[in-house]
Design a protein around this motif. Structure first.
Motif, PDB file in Angstrom:
ATOM      1  N   ARG A 138      -0.866   0.251   6.906  1.00 31.44           N
ATOM      2  CA  ARG A 138      -2.074   1.069   6.872  1.00 31.44           C
ATOM      3  C   ARG A 138      -3.376   0.276   6.818  1.00 31.44           C
ATOM      4  O   ARG A 138      -4.322   0.570   7.531  1.00 31.44           O
ATOM      5  CB  ARG A 138      -1.962   1.978   5.642  1.00 31.44           C
ATOM      6  CG  ARG A 138      -3.108   2.866   5.369  1.00 31.44           C
ATOM      7  CD  ARG A 138      -2.663   3.902   4.396  1.00 31.44           C
ATOM      8  NE  ARG A 138      -2.374   3.363   3.088  1.00 31.44           N
ATOM      9  CZ  ARG A 138      -3.305   3.160   2.154  1.00 31.44           C
ATOM     10  NH1 ARG A 138      -4.549   3.422   2.412  1.00 31.44           N
ATOM     11  NH2 ARG A 138      -2.967   2.695   0.973  1.00 31.44           N
ATOM     12  N   LEU A 139      -3.403  -0.764   5.968  1.00 34.30           N
ATOM     13  CA  LEU A 139      -4.673  -1.451   5.755  1.00 34.30           C
ATOM     14  C   LEU A 139      -5.065  -2.342   6.930  1.00 34.30           C
ATOM     15  O   LEU A 139      -6.192  -2.795   7.018  1.00 34.30           O
ATOM     16  CB  LEU A 139      -4.605  -2.291   4.475  1.00 34.30           C
ATOM     17  CG  LEU A 139      -4.293  -1.453   3.233  1.00 34.30           C
ATOM     18  CD1 LEU A 139      -4.102  -2.331   2.024  1.00 34.30           C
ATOM     19  CD2 LEU A 139      -5.396  -0.441   2.998  1.00 34.30           C
ATOM     20  N   ALA A 185      -4.873   3.805  12.078  1.00 36.78           N
ATOM     21  CA  ALA A 185      -4.567   4.509  10.825  1.00 36.78           C
ATOM     22  C   ALA A 185      -5.473   5.717  10.637  1.00 36.78           C
ATOM     23  O   ALA A 185      -6.668   5.670  10.936  1.00 36.78           O
ATOM     24  CB  ALA A 185      -4.732   3.564   9.648  1.00 36.78           C
ATOM     25  N   PRO A 242       0.837  -1.210   0.000  1.00 43.61           N
ATOM     26  CA  PRO A 242       0.000   0.000   0.000  1.00 43.61           C
ATOM     27  C   PRO A 242       0.864   1.249   0.000  1.00 43.61           C
ATOM     28  O   PRO A 242       2.035   1.207   0.381  1.00 43.61           O
ATOM     29  CB  PRO A 242      -0.786  -0.125   1.303  1.00 43.61           C
ATOM     30  CG  PRO A 242       0.025  -1.040   2.154  1.00 43.61           C
ATOM     31  CD  PRO A 242       0.766  -1.956   1.233  1.00 43.61           C
ATOM     32  N   THR A 243       0.280   2.359  -0.436  1.00 45.07           N
ATOM     33  CA  THR A 243       1.010   3.623  -0.376  1.00 45.07           C
ATOM     34  C   THR A 243       1.126   4.039   1.081  1.00 45.07           C
ATOM     35  O   THR A 243       0.365   3.596   1.925  1.00 45.07           O
ATOM     36  CB  THR A 243       0.249   4.717  -1.120  1.00 45.07           C
ATOM     37  OG1 THR A 243      -1.052   4.800  -0.520  1.00 45.07           O
ATOM     38  CG2 THR A 243       0.105   4.390  -2.585  1.00 45.07           C
ATOM     39  N   GLY A 244       2.084   4.888   1.341  1.00 47.14           N
ATOM     40  CA  GLY A 244       2.235   5.385   2.708  1.00 47.14           C
ATOM     41  C   GLY A 244       2.759   4.306   3.630  1.00 47.14           C
ATOM     42  O   GLY A 244       3.686   3.583   3.284  1.00 47.14           O
ATOM     43  N   ASP A 258      -5.927   9.418   7.850  1.00 45.26           N
ATOM     44  CA  ASP A 258      -5.707   9.763   6.449  1.00 45.26           C
ATOM     45  C   ASP A 258      -4.238  10.019   6.133  1.00 45.26           C
ATOM     46  O   ASP A 258      -3.748   9.666   5.076  1.00 45.26           O
ATOM     47  CB  ASP A 258      -6.515  11.013   6.089  1.00 45.26           C
ATOM     48  CG  ASP A 258      -7.989  10.707   6.111  1.00 45.26           C
ATOM     49  OD1 ASP A 258      -8.296   9.491   6.128  1.00 45.26           O
ATOM     50  OD2 ASP A 258      -8.812  11.634   6.126  1.00 45.26           O
ATOM     51  N   CYS A 312      -1.696   8.624   7.132  1.00 41.72           N
ATOM     52  CA  CYS A 312      -0.885   7.420   6.977  1.00 41.72           C
ATOM     53  C   CYS A 312      -0.816   6.971   5.524  1.00 41.72           C
ATOM     54  O   CYS A 312       0.132   6.325   5.104  1.00 41.72           O
ATOM     55  CB  CYS A 312      -1.459   6.296   7.823  1.00 41.72           C
ATOM     56  SG  CYS A 312      -1.519   6.686   9.566  1.00 41.72           S
ATOM     57  N   ALA A 313      -1.876   7.296   4.758  1.00 43.15           N
ATOM     58  CA  ALA A 313      -1.899   6.861   3.372  1.00 43.15           C
ATOM     59  C   ALA A 313      -1.001   7.729   2.507  1.00 43.15           C
ATOM     60  O   ALA A 313      -0.545   7.301   1.461  1.00 43.15           O
ATOM     61  CB  ALA A 313      -3.322   6.894   2.839  1.00 43.15           C
ATOM     62  N   GLN A 314      -0.751   8.965   2.968  1.00 38.87           N
ATOM     63  CA  GLN A 314      -0.011   9.882   2.113  1.00 38.87           C
ATOM     64  C   GLN A 314       1.491   9.861   2.356  1.00 38.87           C
ATOM     65  O   GLN A 314       2.266   9.727   1.426  1.00 38.87           O
ATOM     66  CB  GLN A 314      -0.559  11.300   2.289  1.00 38.87           C
ATOM     67  CG  GLN A 314      -1.749  11.551   1.375  1.00 38.87           C
ATOM     68  CD  GLN A 314      -2.913  12.159   2.117  1.00 38.87           C
ATOM     69  OE1 GLN A 314      -2.718  12.953   3.019  1.00 38.87           O
ATOM     70  NE2 GLN A 314      -4.126  11.767   1.741  1.00 38.87           N
TER      71      GLN A 314
END
Ligand code: SF4
Lengths: 233, 577, 273
Positions: free
Chosen positions: B535-536, B541, B529-531, B543, B545-547
């Motif tokens: 995260r998943l 987690a 996953p990104t970031g 927002d 964390c995804a970036q």
């Protein structure tokens, strides 16, 4: 199902074209009249197919059935290696002078059945402590277990060996056609080879190879139909 | 033993066993067992490999193997279901079809109701989009998802007694413990009696699932009899060693290991990155644990340090020499200092050569005898003595030298592997789950031996394992790895009580059989996953964390974490007082 | 502290045996393999005795066996050698070449390859020599050997003791000589054995059609073909029985070798990833 068949068949089209091309080139090099040779080989194929297809279907299904039952299936599988199709054909041809078509069929079906029985028996033995035990643990047993799980597993295993079974059956069909005097691609092949007719012999052989490839592809599609694990690739 | 209680005639226990013996024509496998399981009770059954746990469960479900005679009484009230060791499902049909068939067979349910039931059952194990999974075949599911389906299928049939034989043994600890906790919670709620066997391999269930609340009671199967567990003395805490100081002997900088996956149809090369820019420094005599599960890259990292797997980038330097650029002779000298223990010690011996021959080969290769003055005969005698000594140090008789690996038992093979690694007198021992094939007391003994030898020889140790308790017990410092990156690094003592990264916490919780807070399955390493890589699955987690992928930053002296939330909370802790 | 219990107290009386003995024990423990070995040995003796004694229908069948078996042996050995070379080259030349070399081998195993022998027999005419026929039969048997041998080699190269040898600083050449080659012997022998029944089948089929062994050389297939065309069940019985028996024995031994050498030869069954 249809998509599966199409995919399998499309996958072997290049092989078929290659075979056809090779046959044409060899026949053309061997001499004039190569168009007739190819035509004759193609025209003879349906007769061979009529011999091979029922034998394979019958052999695989019956063999798988016997194989998962054990007993007779194990015996059949055990003696299988001793009776290749051409040997059975010779024995039948010698003992029953006016051999009916059925014997030729039997000579082809028996080895296929023996192989199917071995594979199915092995699959059953392998599943005994895994899939079958788990199903029994969930309370499934008796005929439900046999028909819904054991037999499909055995059939799937038998179909996994279909590729070599097809090749073996087509090979044996040559002996059957030659010994029983049936017309077909095998007969054509033997006659041409005896006469030293390179073009015709090669065309007939290529035709039979093509038949094998096509039948294997169809068998693979059928296998995928029964067993989702065989659908990829 | 608990089955000896007086049992009244109106007894409602789903399973009551009295005087159960299992015999073959030659031996007694199980000898007069008596016990009972109450509705809603979770009974854990442990025992060494080959103690007969599987056999007992099969006998209880009426499926004893051929040739085994069952004597004694088994009373079962209601429906019983056995979930076998491999949790096998029908490979030919979809999950949904299997639910419908079982439910129709057992309670005459029609298809729609059965499918709804199935989706609900899967949701109890937190399967997202459960209804969609019903259309899949077992081989299309991941290992963890298959286990959820198998257990959900068993529970959907509403059994009075569920016999589970080492369920999900091959799963990673965080997934497995969560699955088992969910299962136990469900059986308790539904009033199902659950008999949970431990797996033969190292397994926390073997240890003791009662304190954590996973099981209510525990029985041990040994020598064919049931024993009540005895109080195990808490092991004395290992003597605190002074932190080794001095310059690092091994330093790994930005190590990257990746395997080519071929080209995509556009011609771009695709790589599977297994170790992603790791840096480690190890001082003389220091011990470091690498904690992580499947796909964390700990095993590949261990091998890449010894150059058994070629790295694609970064540096490994041993005593200042860069191993990647080392000429063969220097590399060979370094190999004498760096030795490794493999996860399957038996497979790490050539089956065709005797142990002695392989020892001699190792010694000759890494510490060649240069003594020209000595007579050849004397040096061979020296060598033989040295080999025997090496075996003695690990507690094996010298006779083992003449054996082939095929004649060794796992415990002996593990010790022989250790002896071989010690032969060239290494200074760093890299261990890749060295006790993975051992269980019970053999495992404990082996680890104790390893510790003793390490102390005596002042070896530096790099210990890769997925069992957080074991890793923290052995090493002074620990790194937690996730998808080839370090997510937390701290002293073992700090980590054991104050881990900050959600993944480290889950690993440590799983080692203590507490339900880990991570949900879902690990992402495919092909498409991380990104970031943040967690995260998943992460309960914390947000927002951000995804970036932005979190970087490994210190939160306290000697304690570094790669997690936004943990770093923020550490800052607040720092400001608060 | 529990010691690792030394080396005593084992139930298996053969636990101390070396790996080669154990492989042999596994082979003979497989009943068809043990029976097959006995049958093959008996056949060899009988054929040799038949050559000396000769005479009668039995003597004729045994004499035909001499031709068939010699052909099988030559063609089988050739096919095995070709197949092993094929596989070894594919594995040695790297991934690309491996894929390019093994794909045709796998495709060929699915074709009725045995028919190539009567084809060549027919094209060469009745005055054909034995050598080209042996060569073609070897070519027919090779692809299947190559496919099995490649899988075995790949599995061998993944085994952990090779990593251990590398960690012990053993140079590549020595690793190949001391560890890879010895461990490859039995699995490759099992792969090579499959060439024998294939060669015998191809030869018998071709001879049965009258397109196999050169004119004047009588093998089992030749005898069977002649008897079948004449409808002579008595003349057929001898060679047919002997051929069936030989094929069965070859398969039985091959099966046993596969079970005993290929998978179980590693000290542990299956491996961890
Ligand atoms: S960075 Fe975010 S997703 Fe990653 S571990 Fe921390 S809280 Fe969880």
């Amino acid at each position: 199902m249809l998509r599966l068949v199409l995919r399998r068949v499309l996958a072997v089209v290049p092989a078929l074209l290659g075979l056809a091309l090779a046959a044409a080139v060899v026949a053309a090099l061997a001499g004039p009249g190569w168009v007739e040779a190819l035509g004759a080989a193609l025209a003879a194929l349906p007769a061979t197919l009529a011999l091979v297809l029922p034998a394979l279907a019958l052999g695989t299904v019956l063999g798988a059935l016997l194989g998962v039952m054990g007993g007779a299936g194990a015996v059949l599988g055990g003696v299988g290696p001793a009776m290749p199709g051409f040997l059975l054909a010779a024995v039948f041809a010698a003992t029953l002078a006016k051999a009916p078509v059925l014997l030729g069929l039997a000579a082809l079906a028996l080895p296929a059945a023996a192989q199917a029985a071995t594979l199915a028996g092995r699959a059953r033995a392998g599943a005994e402590d895994t899939v079958l035990l788990a199903a029994r643990g969930r309370g499934m047993d008796g005929s439900a277990l046999l028909w819904r799980l054991v037999l499909p597993l055995g059939l799937s295993a038998a179909m996994g060996g279909l590729r070599s079974a097809v090749a073996g059956t087509v090979t044996a069909a040559v002996a059957v056609e030659s010994l029983f005097g049936r017309t077909g691609a095998g007969q054509l092949f033997v006659e041409a080879a005896r006469a030293g007719d390179t073009g015709m012999a090669f065309a007939a052989l290529a035709g039979m190879c093509g038949l094998t490839v096509l039948l294997s592809a169809l068998g693979g599609a059928l296998h995928g139909f029964i067993d989702p694990r065989a659908r990829m690739a | 033993m608990s089955g000896a209680d007086v049992i009244g005639p109106d007894d409602r226990s789903p399973l009551r066993v009295e005087g159960l013996s299992l015999l073959t024509s030659r031996d007694i496998l199980l000898d007069r067992l008596s016990f009972a399981v109450e509705p809603g009770e979770v009974l854990a059954l442990s025992g060494a490999a080959g103690a007969g746990k599987t056999l007992l469960l099969r006998a209880l479900s009426g499926l004893a193997p051929k040739g085994v005679t069952v004597l004694g009484d088994i009373h079962i009230q209601g429906r019983r279901i056995l979930v076998t060791q491999d949790g096998a499902l029908d490979p030919l049909r979809t999950i949904g079809a299997q639910f419908t068939e079982l439910l129709a067979h057992q309670s005459g349910m029609d298809e729609r109701t059965a499918l709804r039931c199935a989706a609900e059952a899967l949701e109890r194990f937190q399967v997202p989009a459960a209804a969609r999974r019903l259309a899949l075949h077992p081989h299309e599911l991941g290992e963890a998802m298959r286990w959820r389906a198998a257990l959900a299928l068993a529970m959907a049939a509403e059994p009075a007694l569920l016999l589970a034989d080492a369920p999900a043994a091959a799963l990673d600890p965080t997934q497995r413990v969560r699955l088992l906790s969910d299962l136990a919670a469900w059986t308790r709620e539904a009033g199902t009696a659950l008999l949970l066997a431990g797996r033969p391999q190292p397994d926390p269930i073997q240890a003791d699932p009662v304190p954590s609340g996973l099981a209510d009671r525990r029985l041990i199967l040994a020598q064919g009899r049931l024993e009540a567990p005895e109080e195990e003395p808490t092991p004395a805490p290992p003597p605190v060693e002074p932190a080794p100081s001095g310059p690092p002997i091994l330093s790994v900088r930005d190590l990257r290991v990746a395997f080519p996956l071929g080209r995509s149809w556009r011609g771009a090369e695709r790589w599977l990155t297994v170790v992603d820019g790791l840096s480690i420094a190890l001082a003389e005599g220091e011990t470091l644990a690498l904690l992580g599960e499947t796909g964390s890259g700990k095993s590949v990292l261990a091998r890449a340090i010894l150059r058994l797997v070629p790295p694609v980038g970064g540096q490994v330097s041993w005593l200042g020499t860069d191993l990647a650029a080392a000429p063969p002779e220097a590399m060979r000298r370094a190999r004498g200092d760096l030795q490794i223990l493999f996860p399957d010690p038996l497979a790490a011996f050539d089956p065709l050569m005797t142990i002695g021959a392989q020892f001699a080969e190792t010694l000759e290769s890494l510490r060649p005898s240069r003594s020209t003055a000595q007579s050849a005969a004397q040096s061979t005698a020296d060598r033989a003595a040295r080999l025997a000594e090496a075996l003695e140090e690990v507690g094996l008789p010298a006779a083992v030298l003449d054996l082939h690996p095929g004649s060794l038992r796992p415990a002996e093979a593990a010790r022989a592997g250790l002896a071989r690694a010690l032969l060239p007198e290494p200074r760093l021992l890299v261990c890749d789950e060295p006790a993975a094939t051992l269980d019970g007391s053999e495992r404990a003994d082996f680890l104790a031996l390893l510790q003793a030898i390490r102390r005596r020889r002042r070896l530096a140790l790099l210990y890769a394992t997925q069992d957080a308790a074991e890793g923290l017990g052995i090493a002074r410092r620990a790194l937690v790895l996730l998808l080839g990156r370090i997510v937390e690094s701290a002293d073992s003592v700090v980590l054991a009580t104050g881990a900050r990264h959600p993944y480290s916490r889950a690993l440590i919780a799983a080692a203590g059989l507490d339900r880990p807070a991570l949900h879902g399955d690990p992402p495919s390493p092909l498409r991380p996953p990104t970031g943040c890589p967690l995260r998943l699955r992460c309960p914390l987690a947000h927002d951000g964390c995804a970036q932005v992928p979190p970087t490994l930053d210190p939160v306290a002296p000697g304690h570094r974490v790669a997690c936004h939330v943990a770093q923020d909370s550490a800052q607040e802790d720092g400001k608060a007082p | 502290m529990h010691g690792p219990a030394g080396t005593e107290s084992r139930t298996d009386p053969h636990w101390r045996d070396g790996p080669w003995q154990k492989a042999g024990q596994r082979l003979t423990a497989h009943r068809p393999a043990a029976a097959g070995l006995t049958v093959l040995a008996a056949l060899m003796l009988a054929v040799a005795a038949g050559l000396v004694a000769g005479g009668g229908p039995v003597g004729a069948a045994l004499a035909a066996g001499h031709q068939s078996l010699s052909f099988t042996l030559l063609a089988g050995l050739g096919g095995a050698a070709l197949g092993l070379l094929w596989a070894a080259a594919a594995v040695a030349l790297g991934e690309r070449a491996e894929r390019a070399m093994m794909a045709p081998a796998a495709a060929l195993t699915g074709l009725p390859l045995a028919l190539a022998l009567p084809l060549v027999g027919g094209l060469l005419g009745p005055q054909r020599g034995l050598a080209p026929m042996v060569m073609v039969a070897a070519l027919i048997a090779a692809p299947a050997v190559a496919v099995i041998a490649r899988d075995e080699l790949r599995a061998l190269l993944r085994r952990e003791f090779l990593s251990a040898a590398q960690a012990a600083g053993i140079p590549n050449g020595r690793r190949l000589r001391r560890h890879i080659l010895p461990n490859a012997v039995l699995p490759l022998a099992a792969a090579a054995w499959t060439a024998l029944p294939r060669a015998l089948m191809a030869e018998s089929l071709a001879s049965l059609l009258g397109l196999g062994l050169p004119a004047g050389v009588t093998g089992w297939g030749t005898a069977i073909g002649a008897a079948a065309r004449a409808g002579d069940a008595v003349a057929l019985a001898g060679p047919a029985l002997l051929l069936a028996l030989t094929l069965w024995a070859l398969h039985g031994v091959g099966d046993g070798m596969r079970l005993a050498f290929a998978t179980a030869f590693s000290t542990t069954a299956g491996g961890r990833r």
